[in-house]
Design an enzyme around this catalytic site. Structure first.
Site, mmCIF file in Angstrom:
data_model
loop_
_atom_site.group_PDB
_atom_site.id
_atom_site.type_symbol
_atom_site.label_atom_id
_atom_site.label_comp_id
_atom_site.label_asym_id
_atom_site.label_seq_id
_atom_site.Cartn_x
_atom_site.Cartn_y
_atom_site.Cartn_z
ATOM 1 N N LYS A 118 0.986 -1.317 0.196
ATOM 2 C CA LYS A 118 -0.003 0.081 -0.011
ATOM 3 C C LYS A 118 0.952 1.162 -0.049
ATOM 4 O O LYS A 118 2.028 0.849 0.366
ATOM 5 C CB LYS A 118 -1.016 -0.039 1.172
ATOM 6 C CG LYS A 118 -0.187 -0.231 2.493
ATOM 7 C CD LYS A 118 -1.276 -0.170 3.661
ATOM 8 C CE LYS A 118 -0.335 -0.331 4.877
ATOM 9 N NZ LYS A 118 -1.311 -0.885 6.145
ATOM 10 N N TYR A 147 15.086 29.974 8.327
ATOM 11 C CA TYR A 147 13.839 30.990 8.975
ATOM 12 C C TYR A 147 13.834 30.696 10.604
ATOM 13 O O TYR A 147 14.175 29.808 11.174
ATOM 14 C CB TYR A 147 12.573 30.391 8.414
ATOM 15 C CG TYR A 147 12.425 30.426 7.176
ATOM 16 C CD1 TYR A 147 11.997 31.791 6.606
ATOM 17 C CD2 TYR A 147 12.105 29.391 6.290
ATOM 18 C CE1 TYR A 147 11.549 31.799 5.359
ATOM 19 C CE2 TYR A 147 11.974 29.361 4.738
ATOM 20 C CZ TYR A 147 11.619 30.730 4.203
ATOM 21 O OH TYR A 147 11.185 31.109 3.077
HETATM 22 C C1 LIG Z 1 -0.447 -1.471 6.957
HETATM 23 C C2 LIG Z 1 -1.018 -3.023 7.354
HETATM 24 C C3 LIG Z 1 -0.024 -4.085 7.476
HETATM 25 C C4 LIG Z 1 1.290 -4.076 7.291
HETATM 26 O O1 LIG Z 1 1.664 -3.405 8.600
HETATM 27 P P1 LIG Z 1 3.290 -3.305 9.017
HETATM 28 O O2 LIG Z 1 3.509 -2.884 10.242
HETATM 29 O O3 LIG Z 1 3.760 -2.559 8.013
HETATM 30 O O4 LIG Z 1 4.123 -4.705 8.685
HETATM 31 C C5 LIG Z 1 -0.878 -5.240 7.673
HETATM 32 N N1 LIG Z 1 -2.057 -5.412 7.963
HETATM 33 C C6 LIG Z 1 -2.977 -4.347 7.788
HETATM 34 C C7 LIG Z 1 -4.427 -4.504 8.124
HETATM 35 C C8 LIG Z 1 -2.213 -3.082 7.635
HETATM 36 O O5 LIG Z 1 -3.157 -1.971 7.526
#
Ligand SMILES: *Cc1c(COP(=O)(O)O)cnc(C)c1O
Length: 376
Positions: free
Chosen positions: A47, A265
């Site tokens: 993702k 800044y």
């Molecule tokens: C993002 C996600 C993962 C992966 O988690 P990590 O901590 O990055 O390994 C697995 N399951 C779900 C439902 C997620 O949203």
């Protein structure tokens, strides 16, 4: 090849920095995680453009290594991945948006059903069309984000069983990266009970950190994301994963700042001595989280030839400054680079300095960087 040994780019770099993604390291990390998941399997969570690393490139590399199941957050992400991976099982974690069944079917995406409303819509579609690609059932075990509550799952399991609707039952840990958190043990027990309501359906619980809870806590399919990309899934101890990303920022100019003058800044940093300051072509618009230069947190360290150079002054939108007084002067000239993310100072280190998690550091890395995939 460790990330540090990548040769610098020969061509003039017209972007502000080069983000190098080591696909071989991602594959090696996936194999490490697969061994922890055995006799179950490890999927690939890709993702958010594979946590900023490039979902298509990462998906192809993992697919070539034998990964057959992938998770994205959104159907749009799933469509892009489908084009690269015609045969993989692709689950969409954020579930089924209203009216999206046909779009899911067109790209052979599997929704992760997380509410009774989604379930009703998917069931109607499946019984009208006979669609049999599969879907996951998300069971909430205490995170209260997505998923059927235990009593909803029980009621569902009591219904007369028709054709199998689900190819996976899953839940998600809220605190697996906090060593010994009591909610983790409770979620494991709750999930074991809830998954048993759906006999014969493969079960999935572990994210990256969950894979380090021991073999008794593993089910049929693990869903690692962060650890694939070199993040530390066990923050209480040394990082067992190989580093994956390296970020080299281009030096726009080097300048001498006399003692007592300020940089940037808000005039928040004052040179204690005459200092050499390198200004690089990246800022918060490139995902350099501005909180990293707030006082009180750990310093941000760029590296030049193994010499640590602290970031100084506030991060601007498109620029940031490093105190490179300690670095060899011939290495801090216009067009040279400073390594901001490397195996010396990684994603978790930057996160600590910015008061956040490495997940946010990775997914903030902007599209302005030139992305270079190596090891594929
Ligand atoms: C993002 C996600 C993962 C992966 O988690 P990590 O901590 O990055 O390994 C697995 N399951 C779900 C439902 C997620 O949203």
């Amino acid at each position: 090849m460790p990330a540090a040994e990548f040769a610098p780019l020969a061509a003039p770099d017209l972007s502000g920095g080069v983000l190098t993604v080591d696909l071989a390291a991602i594959v090696a990390n996936w194999k490490t995680l697969s061994a922890l998941a055995a006799p179950g399997a490890a999927a690939g969570v890709v993702k958010a453009d594979a946590y900023g690393c490039g979902a298509v490139a990462v998906g192809r590399a993992l697919g070539a290594a034998g990964c057959i199941t992938f998770f994205v957050a959104l159907p749009e992400e799933g469509k892009a991945l489908r084009a690269a991976l015609p045969d993989a099982a692709i689950y969409v974690l954020n579930g089924l948006p209203p009216g999206a069944c046909e779009a899911f079917a067109a790209a052979r995406l599997r929704p992760v059903i997380g509410s009774l409303a989604e379930l009703a819509e998917w069931e109607a579609f499946v019984s009208a069309t006979g669609w049999a690609e599969g879907a996951a059932l998300h069971l909430d075990t205490g995170m209260n984000r997505l998923g059927l509550r235990p009593e909803e799952a029980k009621a569902l399991a009591l219904r007369p069983r028709g054709k199998p609707l689900f190819s996976l039952v899953m839940s998600h840990y809220a605190c697996a990266d906090e060593h010994g958190h009591p909610l983790t043990a409770r979620q494991l027990v709750t999930f074991r009970e809830a998954a048993a309501l759906f006999p014969g359906v493969p079960a999935s619980l572990s994210n990256s950190a969950g894979l380090f809870l021991g073999s008794a806590a593993q089910f049929d399919l693990a869903r690692p994301g962060y650890a694939l990309y070199g993040g530390n899934p066990t923050p209480w101890t040394a990082n067992p994963m190989r580093p994956v990303v390296r970020l080299d920022l281009s030096i726009v100019q080097s300048r001498i700042v006399p003692a007592g003058e300020t940089v940037g800044y808000g005039a928040r940093w004052t040179a204690p001595n005459t200092s050499r300051i390198a200004v690089v072509s990246a800022g918060y618009a490139d995902g350099l989280l501005r909180t990293a230069t707030a006082p009180g947190l750990a310093p941000v360290l760029g590296y030049i030839d193994g010499v640590a150079c602290p970031m100084v002054g506030r991060i601007s939108m498109d620029l940031a400054a490093f105190d490179v007084t300690a670095a060899p002067v011939e290495k801090v000239q216009r067009g040279d680079t400073i390594a901001l993310l490397s195996e010396r100072f990684g994603v978790d280190d930057y996160a600590r300095a910015a008061g956040t998690v490495g997940y946010e550091v990775l997914t903030s890395l902007s599209q302005r960087y030139q992305r270079r995939h190596v090891g594929g």
